[in-house]
Design a protein around this motif. Structure first.
Motif, PDB file in Angstrom:
ATOM      1  N   ILE A  74      -9.330  36.908 -13.696  1.00 49.48           N
ATOM      2  CA  ILE A  74      -7.931  37.222 -13.426  1.00 49.48           C
ATOM      3  C   ILE A  74      -7.806  37.696 -11.982  1.00 49.48           C
ATOM      4  N   GLU A  75      -6.847  37.099 -11.254  1.00 46.62           N
ATOM      5  CA  GLU A  75      -6.669  37.428  -9.849  1.00 46.62           C
ATOM      6  C   GLU A  75      -5.201  37.737  -9.572  1.00 46.62           C
ATOM      7  N   ILE A  76      -4.943  38.239  -8.373  1.00 48.49           N
ATOM      8  CA  ILE A  76      -3.572  38.478  -7.947  1.00 48.49           C
ATOM      9  C   ILE A  76      -2.803  37.156  -8.004  1.00 48.49           C
ATOM     10  N   GLY A  77      -1.600  37.218  -8.549  1.00 48.06           N
ATOM     11  CA  GLY A  77      -0.784  36.010  -8.652  1.00 48.06           C
ATOM     12  C   GLY A  77      -0.791  35.351 -10.012  1.00 48.06           C
ATOM     13  N   HIS A  78      -1.637  35.813 -10.932  1.00 48.77           N
ATOM     14  CA  HIS A  78      -1.615  35.248 -12.288  1.00 48.77           C
ATOM     15  C   HIS A  78      -0.499  35.889 -13.110  1.00 48.77           C
ATOM     16  N   SER A  79       0.307  35.041 -13.850  1.00 45.73           N
ATOM     17  CA  SER A  79       0.040  33.622 -13.996  1.00 45.73           C
ATOM     18  C   SER A  79       1.374  32.891 -14.116  1.00 45.73           C
ATOM     19  N   LEU A  80       1.630  32.011 -13.171  1.00 44.90           N
ATOM     20  CA  LEU A  80       2.730  31.052 -13.233  1.00 44.90           C
ATOM     21  C   LEU A  80       2.261  29.772 -12.552  1.00 44.90           C
ATOM     22  N   HIS A  81       2.765  28.616 -13.036  1.00 49.31           N
ATOM     23  CA  HIS A  81       2.323  27.371 -12.400  1.00 49.31           C
ATOM     24  C   HIS A  81       3.342  26.242 -12.440  1.00 49.31           C
ATOM     25  N   GLU A  82       4.545  26.485 -12.929  1.00 50.94           N
ATOM     26  CA  GLU A  82       5.567  25.434 -12.904  1.00 50.94           C
ATOM     27  C   GLU A  82       6.818  26.042 -12.286  1.00 50.94           C
ATOM     28  N   MET A  83       7.223  25.544 -11.119  1.00 54.99           N
ATOM     29  CA  MET A  83       8.269  26.224 -10.356  1.00 54.99           C
ATOM     30  C   MET A  83       8.969  25.298  -9.376  1.00 54.99           C
ATOM     31  N   ILE A  84      10.233  25.627  -9.125  1.00 60.86           N
ATOM     32  CA  ILE A  84      11.031  24.950  -8.102  1.00 60.86           C
ATOM     33  C   ILE A  84      11.410  25.991  -7.055  1.00 60.86           C
ATOM     34  N   GLY A  85      11.350  25.575  -5.793  1.00 61.08           N
ATOM     35  CA  GLY A  85      11.704  26.492  -4.724  1.00 61.08           C
ATOM     36  C   GLY A  85      11.824  25.768  -3.401  1.00 61.08           C
ATOM     37  N   THR A  86      11.639  26.534  -2.322  1.00 60.82           N
ATOM     38  CA  THR A  86      11.930  26.050  -0.975  1.00 60.82           C
ATOM     39  C   THR A  86      10.685  26.077  -0.099  1.00 60.82           C
ATOM     40  N   VAL A  87      10.530  25.040   0.712  1.00 59.22           N
ATOM     41  CA  VAL A  87       9.501  25.019   1.752  1.00 59.22           C
ATOM     42  C   VAL A  87      10.018  25.880   2.910  1.00 59.22           C
ATOM     43  N   THR A  88       9.308  26.956   3.220  1.00 60.83           N
ATOM     44  CA  THR A  88       9.749  27.838   4.315  1.00 60.83           C
ATOM     45  C   THR A  88       9.009  27.566   5.611  1.00 60.83           C
ATOM     46  N   ALA A  89       7.875  26.866   5.538  1.00 63.05           N
ATOM     47  CA  ALA A  89       7.127  26.481   6.741  1.00 63.05           C
ATOM     48  C   ALA A  89       6.115  25.418   6.345  1.00 63.05           C
ATOM     49  N   THR A  90       5.649  24.624   7.307  1.00 64.36           N
ATOM     50  CA  THR A  90       4.654  23.589   7.029  1.00 64.36           C
ATOM     51  C   THR A  90       3.896  23.232   8.299  1.00 64.36           C
ATOM     52  N   ASN A  91       2.635  22.808   8.124  1.00 59.96           N
ATOM     53  CA  ASN A  91       1.883  22.229   9.237  1.00 59.96           C
ATOM     54  C   ASN A  91       1.612  20.748   8.975  1.00 59.96           C
ATOM     55  N   GLY A  92       2.324  20.193   7.996  1.00 62.40           N
ATOM     56  CA  GLY A  92       2.173  18.781   7.658  1.00 62.40           C
ATOM     57  C   GLY A  92       3.410  17.980   8.007  1.00 62.40           C
ATOM     58  N   GLN A  93       3.445  16.738   7.500  1.00 66.26           N
ATOM     59  CA  GLN A  93       4.527  15.816   7.817  1.00 66.26           C
ATOM     60  C   GLN A  93       5.384  15.456   6.592  1.00 66.26           C
ATOM     61  N   ARG A  94       4.925  15.813   5.405  1.00 71.66           N
ATOM     62  CA  ARG A  94       5.619  15.350   4.201  1.00 71.66           C
ATOM     63  C   ARG A  94       6.960  16.052   4.005  1.00 71.66           C
ATOM     64  N   TRP A  95       7.026  17.342   4.301  1.00 69.21           N
ATOM     65  CA  TRP A  95       8.235  18.116   4.091  1.00 69.21           C
ATOM     66  C   TRP A  95       8.665  18.777   5.389  1.00 69.21           C
ATOM     67  N   LYS A  96       9.898  19.246   5.392  1.00 65.57           N
ATOM     68  CA  LYS A  96      10.377  20.049   6.523  1.00 65.57           C
ATOM     69  C   LYS A  96      10.906  21.377   5.985  1.00 65.57           C
ATOM     70  N   GLU A  97      11.008  22.339   6.835  1.00 71.17           N
ATOM     71  CA  GLU A  97      11.511  23.650   6.433  1.00 71.17           C
ATOM     72  C   GLU A  97      12.887  23.509   5.788  1.00 71.17           C
ATOM     73  N   GLY A  98      13.056  24.156   4.641  1.00 73.04           N
ATOM     74  CA  GLY A  98      14.315  24.096   3.912  1.00 73.04           C
ATOM     75  C   GLY A  98      14.332  23.105   2.775  1.00 73.04           C
ATOM     76  N   ASP A  99      13.369  22.185   2.714  1.00 74.50           N
ATOM     77  CA  ASP A  99      13.308  21.236   1.607  1.00 74.50           C
ATOM     78  C   ASP A  99      13.037  21.964   0.294  1.00 74.50           C
TER      79      ASP A  99
END
Length: 326
Positions: free
Chosen positions: A60-85
């Motif tokens: 058991i670690e910090i953050g347990h336990s959820l795994h199905e969620m909808i939300g917002t991309v607040t930052a990225t270093n990739g190309q698939r999404w942009k901030e706010g998606d």
């Protein structure tokens, strides 16, 4: 920011942790990026309970336990999404009970915008059902018993109906769950609290047993031996519920003598299964409204887990809403 800390079995607290940070260059390689994901709508799953109760074999670690969620991309270093998606995301090892976290961009999919967001959220569990049912060679015209009518058993009912099963028989110890099953596609239900389940199945199926039995209970309450009893000779068992590390007293000889084929299922595909589930929901093929029964704010996460674990008040899917920071 806040994250969960399971301070004792059945006791969850929210503690302050450091904000997540992206690396200047993604460590994933091959052009894959990471995002900082901010959950906003999420829900509890049966596989979260072993962490909550302290009964799982995994640490058991910090953050347990959820795994199905909808939300917002607040930052990225990739190309698939942009901030706010806005995306559906599945955190690694179910460590999603935190206000923001870093995640591989490939563990996300777009969300349908023509349905309520909490319905789009169900694409994650529905995708796991679709992936599992793809293991079976045929469902058209088959008779199926679904053992366990919790949220996943209900989504199995709906998927089986959508894929052409002739009979879909929901089996559970709780009458409150069975009351929902016909709305989710079950053609018959059996409460096995005080009945001879095999006789009840044979009465429904005109003397026969089901072609397929699906185990959707899992964990410490798994019902694999019961599924062996319920399955016809030369039939199939789909073990969907996540089992304990070992299961004692499995009646393997009975399984062998009935020539039953066993299928297992884990880790759906982010490129096919979750998007297909989202497509089904967007097209109206499956209505998940009957299984969404309760809603809690993040601040009441303890009450949400208590209700979900105790299976009271007709609970099925429990939505948890994170504070909006827009």
């Amino acid at each position: 920011m806040l994250a969960s800390h399971l301070i004792a079995p059945g006791k969850i607290d929210l503690i302050e942790v450091s904000e997540p940070e992206l690396s200047p260059i993604s460590p994933l390689g091959s052009g894959r990026g990471e995002i900082i994901f901010q959950p906003e709508t999420t829900c509890l799953c049966g596989s979260d309970l072993p962490y909550f109760s302290g009964s799982d074999e995994w640490e058991i670690e910090i953050g347990h336990s959820l795994h199905e969620m909808i939300g917002t991309v607040t930052a990225t270093n990739g190309q698939r999404w942009k901030e706010g998606d806005r995306v559906l995301a599945v955190p690694v090892m179910q460590q999603g009970l935190r206000e923001r976290f870093v995640l591989d961009e490939l563990r996300t999919i777009p969300i349908a915008t023509n349905i309520p967001e909490e319905h789009a959220l169900m694409a994650q569990p529905l995708g796991t059902a679709i992936f599992a049912l793809k293991k079976l060679p045929n469902l058209l015209d088959q008779t199926v018993a679904v053992v366990g009518q919790g949220p996943m058993g209900q989504l199995m009912n709906a998927s089986l109906s959508n894929m052409g099963a002739r009979e879909i028989i929901g089996v559970d110890l709780l009458e409150s769950r069975l009351q929902v099953s016909p709305q989710m596609g079950a053609t018959a239900t059996i409460c096995n609290q005080n009945c001879n389940l095999i006789e009840a199945l044979r009465e429904i199926l005109k003397g026969e047993l089901p072609d397929i039995v699906i185990e959707t209970v899992g964990h410490a309450d798994q019902q694999f031996n019961l599924c062996i009893d319920l399955c016809r000779e030369n039939g199939r068992i789909l073990v969907f519920g996540v089992p304990p590390e070992t299961i004692d007293q499995v009646r393997w000889r009975d399984l062998l003598f009935k020539n039953i084929t066993v299928h297992t299922s884990i880790n759906p595909d982010f490129e096919r299964d979750f998007p297909l589930a989202m497509k089904w929901l967007s097209e109206g093929r499956i209505d998940v409204a009957p299984i969404i029964t309760h809603r809690f704010p993040l601040a009441e996460i303890q009450q949400a887990f208590d209700l979900f674990q105790n299976r009271t008040d007709g609970v099925l899917k429990v939505i948890v809403e994170f504070p909006s920071l827009h």
